[in-house]
Write a protein that holds these residues in place. Structure first.
Motif, mmCIF file in Angstrom:
data_model
loop_
_atom_site.group_PDB
_atom_site.id
_atom_site.type_symbol
_atom_site.label_atom_id
_atom_site.label_comp_id
_atom_site.label_asym_id
_atom_site.label_seq_id
_atom_site.Cartn_x
_atom_site.Cartn_y
_atom_site.Cartn_z
ATOM 1 N N LEU A 58 0.812 -1.215 0.000
ATOM 2 C CA LEU A 58 0.000 0.000 0.000
ATOM 3 C C LEU A 58 0.847 1.267 0.000
ATOM 4 O O LEU A 58 0.321 2.362 0.155
ATOM 5 N N THR A 59 2.162 1.130 -0.196
ATOM 6 C CA THR A 59 3.041 2.292 -0.093
ATOM 7 C C THR A 59 2.820 3.324 -1.199
ATOM 8 O O THR A 59 3.192 4.476 -1.027
ATOM 9 N N SER A 60 2.241 2.944 -2.325
ATOM 10 C CA SER A 60 2.026 3.903 -3.415
ATOM 11 C C SER A 60 0.751 4.735 -3.224
ATOM 12 O O SER A 60 0.450 5.594 -4.045
ATOM 13 N N TYR A 61 -0.004 4.471 -2.150
ATOM 14 C CA TYR A 61 -1.253 5.190 -1.910
ATOM 15 C C TYR A 61 -1.073 6.222 -0.800
ATOM 16 O O TYR A 61 -0.508 5.926 0.245
ATOM 17 N N SER A 62 -1.577 7.428 -1.044
ATOM 18 C CA SER A 62 -1.543 8.469 -0.022
ATOM 19 C C SER A 62 -2.958 8.949 0.324
ATOM 20 O O SER A 62 -3.131 9.740 1.241
ATOM 21 N N LYS A 63 -3.936 8.463 -0.454
ATOM 22 C CA LYS A 63 -5.323 8.877 -0.240
ATOM 23 C C LYS A 63 -6.208 7.641 -0.205
ATOM 24 O O LYS A 63 -5.853 6.598 -0.753
ATOM 25 N N VAL A 64 -7.353 7.793 0.423
ATOM 26 C CA VAL A 64 -8.297 6.681 0.504
ATOM 27 C C VAL A 64 -9.692 7.199 0.174
ATOM 28 O O VAL A 64 -10.054 8.312 0.536
ATOM 29 N N MET A 65 -10.448 6.376 -0.558
ATOM 30 C CA MET A 65 -11.818 6.713 -0.932
ATOM 31 C C MET A 65 -12.700 5.537 -0.552
ATOM 32 O O MET A 65 -12.391 4.392 -0.885
ATOM 33 N N PHE A 66 -13.795 5.807 0.152
ATOM 34 C CA PHE A 66 -14.718 4.749 0.555
ATOM 35 C C PHE A 66 -15.782 4.562 -0.506
ATOM 36 O O PHE A 66 -16.354 5.522 -0.993
ATOM 37 N N LYS A 67 -16.031 3.318 -0.840
ATOM 38 C CA LYS A 67 -17.059 3.006 -1.830
ATOM 39 C C LYS A 67 -18.087 2.112 -1.160
ATOM 40 O O LYS A 67 -18.026 0.894 -1.235
ATOM 41 N N GLY A 68 -18.987 2.738 -0.446
ATOM 42 C CA GLY A 68 -20.104 2.013 0.155
ATOM 43 C C GLY A 68 -19.721 1.092 1.290
ATOM 44 O O GLY A 68 -18.582 0.661 1.399
#
Length: 173
Positions: A58-68
């Protein structure tokens, strides 16, 4: 309903701290628990059971989006939790310590859990919560399975209720 919110916030805090406070380790060797779809069990977590892909990064992710958030409730034959004077004859074991939730309570629970996810993740120093997909956005699809309330119906008159847990659920991300 305050008890439900406290339960959900505690469950969410436990899930997040399971990922953040300790260093989980994948089981290895011939006795490692691996599911039919390739998930391996992690040890050193505070949760009863955690499985993930061993190649997760998960090191390439800096943001998170919730999908339901999907919620599935356990079928219970007992009275409704939170409704005064609903049924007092309990015949089976499950109907003595597992209680149905009415539609209004389910809707409130689902709204509270979605808000709690967003609130707790927004406190993260690693991830920023966003509403739009992008190359550095991790999309999280959550679900609670087998949700059951262990809070008995409100009693008419005086009385004391003692419980050792308010409910249970299986969290899937």
């Amino acid at each position: 309903m305050r008890v439900l919110r406290i339960f959900m916030l505690a469950a969410l805090a436990a899930a997040i701290s399971a990922c953040a406070s300790s260093t989980p380790e994948f089981q290895t060797g011939p006795d490692a628990e691996v599911t039919h779809d390739g998930l391996t069990r992690l040890d050193k977590t505070i949760m009863d059971g955690v499985w993930a892909r061993t190649d997760i990064d998960l090191t390439s992710y800096s943001k998170v989006m919730f999908k339901g958030v999907g919620v599935e409730y356990r079928a219970v034959t007992g009275p409704y939790s939170g409704r005064a004077g609903t049924g007092s004859t309990w015949s089976s074991r499950s109907s003595r310590d597992e209680f149905q939730l009415d539609d209004k309570t389910k809707a409130m629970f689902e709204e509270e859990i979605a808000d709690a996810f967003r609130e707790e993740i927004s406190k993260s120093s690693v991830f920023e919560v966003v509403d739009e997909p992008g190359p550095d956005v991790l999309m999280v699809v959550g679900g609670l399975l087998d949700v059951v309330s262990r809070v008995p119906p409100e009693q008419i008159g005086r009385g004391a209720i003692f419980i050792d847990r308010v409910g249970e659920a299986t969290l899937v991300l």
